[in-house]
Design an enzyme around this catalytic site. Structure first.
Site, PDB file in Angstrom:
ATOM      1  N   ASP A 101      -5.608  -4.042  -2.560  1.00  0.00           N
ATOM      2  CA  ASP A 101      -4.674  -3.665  -1.503  1.00  0.00           C
ATOM      3  C   ASP A 101      -4.089  -4.884  -0.783  1.00  0.00           C
ATOM      4  OD1 ASP A 101      -3.380  -2.527   0.669  1.00  0.00           O
ATOM      5  OD2 ASP A 101      -4.893  -0.977   0.934  1.00  0.00           O
TER       6      ASP A 101
ATOM      7  N   SER B 201       0.832  -1.195   0.000  1.00  0.00           N
ATOM      8  CA  SER B 201       0.000   0.000   0.000  1.00  0.00           C
ATOM      9  C   SER B 201       0.877   1.260   0.000  1.00  0.00           C
ATOM     10  CB  SER B 201      -0.955  -0.045   1.194  1.00  0.00           C
ATOM     11  OG  SER B 201      -2.075   0.769   0.988  1.00  0.00           O
TER      12      SER B 201
END
Length: 302
Positions: free
Chosen positions: A160, A44
């Site tokens: 993610d 991320s």
């Protein structure tokens, strides 16, 4: 004459949205003390910062780019939310922010070996992205489900990576790093932030809207903001649970935990304070890092 064996240092940078900007402060201190990682992994925001550093930006340059890209951005404004794509925010809106960090560079352009971790939406397994366009990889690694659209890479939809591995230390261990530094944000959004959100939604705002005679649009905006913040909080709780299963289990040699308690994942306007939190956390551990380096070298006979 054979080249002298070097101690290989791996650096794993975790997720956290705006709180992940603390990684920049950590890198500042490592640079100050001449500690250069031999491999970087990131999930991320950790992938975004890690990619820029792997390409050759120093920490000061990264902070400047982050300020231009994220600070003052109204990306999370209600006006940018829509329901006609694969996420609340469109790729066209997101991509320019990431482009400023990596441009059209590929993994092969990295000066330091780098891996961005994403999650395969179909299988639920982690994916180690190490080739192709960095722009695609960091978008995939940070594609918060529902908020950002999934990224299609090699026939798979990626989201993610923090959902399953917030700070990818284990990859470094498997790829021959002698010493591993893991940086993650242990602090979820502070309770005061959530309490304030509840108060705003259920007590203050209804009376305020009634007095101001505002219509349903304001109510809708407020409700969507609450949905967004609740979703982000759920993602953080999931990440925290996975830290114990993956991050701690991988046994990083040094753990850096910036104090980001008072920031939310959307507080990009607090960049300077968040960066400072990373710098402070790394300074507290720099003595421990040198002790581990000395110990590792002794064990390896180098």
């Amino acid at each position: 004459m054979a080249e002298k064996r070097r101690l290989k240092i791996g650096l794993a940078l975790g997720s956290g949205g705006a709180k992940g900007l603390a990684h920049i402060g950590c890198l500042k201190v490592l640079e100050e003390y001449g500690i250069k990682p031999d491999m970087i992994t990131g999930t991320s925001m950790g992938a975004i910062i890690g990619a820029g550093y792997a390409l050759g930006y120093n920490a000061k340059e990264l902070e400047s780019v982050a300020r231009e890209s994220f600070v003052g951005s109204d990306i999370y404004s209600f006006d940018n939310f829509h329901f006609f794509h694969e996420g609340l925010l469109s790729r066209e809106l997101i991509e320019p922010m990431y482009f400023s960090m990596v441009g059209n560079k590929n993994f092969e352009d990295c000066k330091i070996p780098f891996m961005a971790l994403a999650c395969d939406l179909e299988s639920g397994q982690e994916v180690h992205l190490t080739k192709g366009r960095l722009l695609d990889a960091i978008q995939a690694s940070s594609a918060i489900p529902v908020v950002f659209p999934p990224v299609f890479i090699d026939g798979r939809y990626m989201v993610d990576g923090a959902m399953i591995n917030p700070t990818p230390v284990d990859y470094l261990r498997r790829h021959g790093m002698d010493m591993i530094i893991g940086v993650h944000n242990a602090d979820p959004v502070c309770r005061q932030f959530i309490s304030g959100l509840v108060w705003d939604k259920n007590y203050r705002k209804p009376d305020q809207l009634k007095k101001e005679k505002k219509g349903k649009l304001e109510q809708i905006k407020m409700n969507i903001k609450v949905i967004f913040e609740v979703l982000m909080r759920v993602v953080e709780i999931t990440q925290e649970a996975n830290l114990h299963a993956v991050f701690i289990g991988a046994r990083p040699d040094v753990v850096i935990e910036p104090d980001t308690t008072d920031f939310s994942v959307t507080n990009f306007d607090k960049l300077e304070s968040v960066v400072n939190s990373g710098e402070e956390a790394m300074r507290k551990k720099i003595e421990s890092i040198f002790k581990v380096i000395e110990h590792k070298k002794k064990d390896l006979g180098i």
